[in-house]
Scaffold this motif. Structure first.
Motif, mmCIF file in Angstrom:
data_model
loop_
_atom_site.group_PDB
_atom_site.id
_atom_site.type_symbol
_atom_site.label_atom_id
_atom_site.label_comp_id
_atom_site.label_asym_id
_atom_site.label_seq_id
_atom_site.Cartn_x
_atom_site.Cartn_y
_atom_site.Cartn_z
ATOM 1 N N PRO A 1 0.838 -1.203 0.000
ATOM 2 C CA PRO A 1 0.000 0.000 0.000
ATOM 3 C C PRO A 1 0.876 1.258 0.000
ATOM 4 C CG PRO A 1 -0.788 -1.591 1.617
ATOM 5 C CD PRO A 1 0.521 -2.116 1.097
ATOM 6 N N PRO A 2 0.562 2.221 -0.869
ATOM 7 C CA PRO A 2 1.438 3.393 -0.978
ATOM 8 C C PRO A 2 1.456 4.217 0.311
ATOM 9 C CG PRO A 2 -0.543 3.636 -2.343
ATOM 10 C CD PRO A 2 -0.582 2.262 -1.762
ATOM 11 N N PRO A 3 2.639 4.613 0.791
ATOM 12 C CA PRO A 3 2.689 5.493 1.965
ATOM 13 C C PRO A 3 2.138 6.885 1.609
ATOM 14 C CG PRO A 3 4.905 5.108 1.088
ATOM 15 C CD PRO A 3 3.964 4.269 0.286
ATOM 16 N N GLU A 4 1.871 7.673 2.633
ATOM 17 C CA GLU A 4 1.225 8.976 2.419
ATOM 18 C C GLU A 4 2.011 9.863 1.459
ATOM 19 O OE1 GLU A 4 0.314 10.801 6.162
ATOM 20 O OE2 GLU A 4 -0.420 12.619 5.142
ATOM 21 N N HIS A 5 3.359 9.843 1.598
ATOM 22 C CA HIS A 5 4.123 10.778 0.761
ATOM 23 C C HIS A 5 4.041 10.405 -0.721
ATOM 24 C CE1 HIS A 5 7.401 7.760 1.169
ATOM 25 N NE2 HIS A 5 7.877 8.279 0.058
ATOM 26 N N ILE A 6 3.808 9.107 -1.018
ATOM 27 C CA ILE A 6 3.675 8.704 -2.429
ATOM 28 C C ILE A 6 2.296 9.117 -2.968
ATOM 29 C CG2 ILE A 6 3.530 6.685 -3.979
ATOM 30 C CD1 ILE A 6 6.391 7.512 -3.263
ATOM 31 N N ILE A 7 1.277 8.977 -2.131
ATOM 32 C CA ILE A 7 -0.050 9.482 -2.544
ATOM 33 C C ILE A 7 0.047 10.987 -2.816
ATOM 34 C CG2 ILE A 7 -2.434 9.881 -1.756
ATOM 35 C CD1 ILE A 7 -2.112 6.983 -2.247
ATOM 36 N N ASN A 8 0.743 11.702 -1.909
ATOM 37 C CA ASN A 8 0.906 13.154 -2.096
ATOM 38 C C ASN A 8 1.677 13.456 -3.381
ATOM 39 O OD1 ASN A 8 -0.415 13.552 0.252
ATOM 40 N ND2 ASN A 8 1.430 13.868 1.506
ATOM 41 N N LEU A 9 2.732 12.661 -3.606
ATOM 42 C CA LEU A 9 3.548 12.868 -4.813
ATOM 43 C C LEU A 9 2.690 12.698 -6.071
ATOM 44 C CD1 LEU A 9 6.329 12.945 -6.401
ATOM 45 C CD2 LEU A 9 6.332 10.468 -6.148
ATOM 46 N N LEU A 10 1.929 11.607 -6.101
ATOM 47 C CA LEU A 10 1.144 11.317 -7.300
ATOM 48 C C LEU A 10 0.049 12.362 -7.498
ATOM 49 C CD1 LEU A 10 1.102 7.448 -6.884
ATOM 50 C CD2 LEU A 10 2.460 8.788 -8.509
ATOM 51 N N GLY A 11 -0.455 12.892 -6.389
ATOM 52 C CA GLY A 11 -1.412 13.994 -6.480
ATOM 53 C C GLY A 11 -0.727 15.269 -6.963
ATOM 54 N N ALA A 12 0.469 15.538 -6.438
ATOM 55 C CA ALA A 12 1.201 16.765 -6.812
ATOM 56 C C ALA A 12 1.514 16.788 -8.303
ATOM 57 C CB ALA A 12 2.494 16.867 -5.996
ATOM 58 N N CYS A 13 1.667 15.613 -8.901
ATOM 59 C CA CYS A 13 1.982 15.548 -10.335
ATOM 60 C C CYS A 13 0.874 16.191 -11.181
ATOM 61 C CB CYS A 13 2.183 14.098 -10.784
ATOM 62 S SG CYS A 13 3.723 13.376 -10.193
ATOM 63 N N GLN A 14 -0.342 16.223 -10.648
ATOM 64 C CA GLN A 14 -1.444 16.871 -11.389
ATOM 65 C C GLN A 14 -1.185 18.357 -11.547
ATOM 66 O OE1 GLN A 14 -5.686 15.009 -10.610
ATOM 67 N NE2 GLN A 14 -4.836 15.767 -8.716
ATOM 68 N N ALA A 15 -0.634 18.962 -10.469
ATOM 69 C CA ALA A 15 -0.463 20.420 -10.461
ATOM 70 C C ALA A 15 0.928 20.828 -10.953
ATOM 71 C CB ALA A 15 -0.672 20.942 -9.035
ATOM 72 N N VAL A 16 1.861 19.904 -10.923
ATOM 73 C CA VAL A 16 3.256 20.238 -11.260
ATOM 74 C C VAL A 16 3.708 19.344 -12.416
ATOM 75 C CG1 VAL A 16 5.605 20.477 -10.326
ATOM 76 C CG2 VAL A 16 3.630 20.735 -8.796
ATOM 77 N N PRO A 17 3.487 19.786 -13.649
ATOM 78 C CA PRO A 17 3.818 18.936 -14.797
ATOM 79 C C PRO A 17 5.286 18.501 -14.825
ATOM 80 C CG PRO A 17 2.493 20.811 -15.502
ATOM 81 C CD PRO A 17 2.822 21.039 -14.052
ATOM 82 N N ALA A 18 6.189 19.333 -14.314
ATOM 83 C CA ALA A 18 7.606 18.944 -14.333
ATOM 84 C C ALA A 18 7.836 17.726 -13.435
ATOM 85 C CB ALA A 18 8.485 20.102 -13.876
ATOM 86 N N MET A 19 7.045 17.634 -12.355
ATOM 87 C CA MET A 19 7.171 16.458 -11.484
ATOM 88 C C MET A 19 6.563 15.239 -12.162
ATOM 89 S SD MET A 19 8.598 15.835 -8.579
ATOM 90 C CE MET A 19 9.100 14.121 -8.654
#
Ligand SMILES: Cc1cc2nc3c(=O)[nH]c(=O)nc-3n(C[C@H](O)[C@H](O)[C@H](O)COP(=O)(O)OP(=O)(O)OC[C@H]3O[C@@H](n4cnc5c(N)ncnc54)[C@H](O)[C@@H]3O)c2cc1C
Length: 427
Positions: A372-390
């Protein structure tokens, strides 16, 4: 090209790793014999083996060795898309983004590729024998050749190598796998992607274009298709293949899963047809690193290559990519050896270098996705929506997963990477 020190090399297993290395060695002037347990006709007419998506850096190795015969015909996949459905069952997306790969990737059905490569191996001067190799054959080979490589994939024989427990932290299969090869998939309105859907607690579904067979062996006929890959958490609702007996049932179960969990994928897939009755696969894989060297009863040593000693869950689509990286690494190590003996120390060092400089990081990232993905990975994958470079960085990590070691595992490093990507975009 010829080499100063031509060697006699035997390779067991005409798959991604064995055939690629075999032709590259032939081109260097070495004598190469390939032994494999299925004819080209059996492979072409048999069941699908993999989803075999390959990313550009490994496709480049095939190009460099003039083994990209189907590149023009094979659909080009330009990006990665990533979607998480809303957990409320509303059939909407909680996270969705897509990002372009620096260069396209491709999936060429191994039922097309391996028969073609077997012909190419013979055309370039290799000797090909159809033999189901066991210990007696390995003994004969090791007495007659300077080096014997066992690249038997998931064949029973590879268990002889013994599991390296320290390098195999995941002890059992973590997903129930299923493949469905189809035609008639509706395209979406953005670039062709490896469409990765993560359903927490249930599993993953990814789907992408490919090139497959379209006629009997000898016709050489191919067709574009899409490959649906299901990775169900054992015991969960996507682990539902036990009663599937026919291709029709397999197709029906595939669509049921999409309808229930991923309606946007169901909409694209609902009118699909199976490519052929052999276009399905069901299985499980225990991620395993084995010892690189096998000591035969005679005391002689042989070495493993590809999946035989390095097998991962397909969740990150790295197996054929690893097999290709392994072939290139072994090629360089064999070439550098000159006329010296391929002894046990050389075998272990060759594999350890591959493991330490490349494979360990691919394995760590691949295994991380099985939990199961840890919180920071969920946050990372969510952040990719707003930060195309990520999003671009995460997508392009598939090309060379070593980059994930810089940010994937550590929450602080992950946050730093997101902030840096956001700042770059703002600058
Ligand atoms: C469901 C699934 C999906 C996958 N998806 C992807 C993906 O999208 N991207 C990716 O990169 N990888 C993927 N992989 C993994 C990839 O297919 C393998 O990692 C890759 O094919 C390994 O290459 P190899 O040469 O080591 O073995 P293989 O290609 O399996 O070749 C092994 C060869 O050895 C032969 N053999 C076996 N035993 C014997 C014997 N006793 N004597 C003689 N010959 C023998 C076999 O017939 C075969 O020809 C997937 C795998 C699965 C199961």
């Amino acid at each position: 090209m010829t080499t100063q020190s031509p060697r006699k090399i035997a390779i067991v297993g005409a798959g991604q790793a064995g055939l690629l290395l075999g032709v590259a060695l032939l081109d260097q002037g070495h004598q190469v014999t390939m032994l494999t347990n299925r004819t080209a006709e059996e492979v072409w007419g048999g069941k699908v083996l993999s989803s075999q998506f390959m990313f550009d850096p490994k496709l480049q190795i095939e190009r460099d060795w003039k083994m990209n015969q189907w590149e023009a015909a094979c659909p080009k996949t330009e990006g990665i898309s990533f979607t998480v459905p809303n957990p409320d069952g509303s059939g909407t997306k909680a996270i969705h983004w897509h990002a372009k790969l620096h260069a396209y990737g491709q999936s060429l059905d191994q039922r097309v590729k391996m028969p073609g490569w077997m012909d190419e191996f013979v055309r370039r001067g290799g000797k090909l024998s159809i033999v189901n190799v066991g210990i007696p054959e390995l003994e004969e080979l090791s007495a007659a050749y300077d080096l014997v490589l066992l690249a038997g994939g998931k064949g029973e024989i590879v268990n002889l190598f013994g599991r390296n427990e320290e390098r195999s932290p995941v002890k059992q299969p973590m997903r129930q796998l299923a493949l469905t090869y189809v035609t008639g998939m509706k395209r979406h309105d953005y670039m062709e992607c490896v469409n990765f859907n993560l359903i927490p607690g249930v599993g993953e579904y990814f789907v992408f274009p490919a090139l497959t067979t379209a006629g009997p062996y000898g016709s050489g006929k191919t067709q574009a298709c899409d490959i649906m890959v299901f990775e169900g958490v054992p015991g969960g609702p996507m682990d539902c293949w036990a009663d599937v007996k026919t291709p029709e049932q397999h197709m029906a179960v595939s669509l049921d899963i999409l309808k229930k969990f991923l309606p946007w994928e169901y909409e694209r897939a609902k009118d699909c047809k199976m490519t052929d009755d052999n276009g399905t696969l069901i299985g499980r894989i225990a991620p395993t690193v084995r010892n690189a060297v096998l000591t035969l009863p005679s005391g002689r040593k042989i070495m493993g290559l590809g999946d035989a000693i390095l097998v991962n869950d397909p969740i990150t689509g790295q197996g054929s990519n690893n097999a290709t990286a392994s072939a290139k690494h072994y090629f360089d190590s064999i070439t550098a050896r000159g006329a010296a003996a391929f002894d046990e120390a050389w075998m272990n060092k060759t594999f350890d270098d591959l493991y330490n400089n490349y494979a360990a990081k691919v394995i760590a990232w691949t295994n991380s996705l099985l939990f199961p993905p840890p919180e920071h990975i969920i946050n990372l994958l969510g952040a990719c929506q707003a930060v195309p470079a990520m999003a671009s960085r995460v997508a392009n990590g598939f090309n060379d997963p070593r980059d994930y070691a810089e940010f994937w595992f550590d929450p602080a490093a992950c946050e730093k990477a997101i902030n840096e990507a956001a700042m770059k975009a703002a600058a």
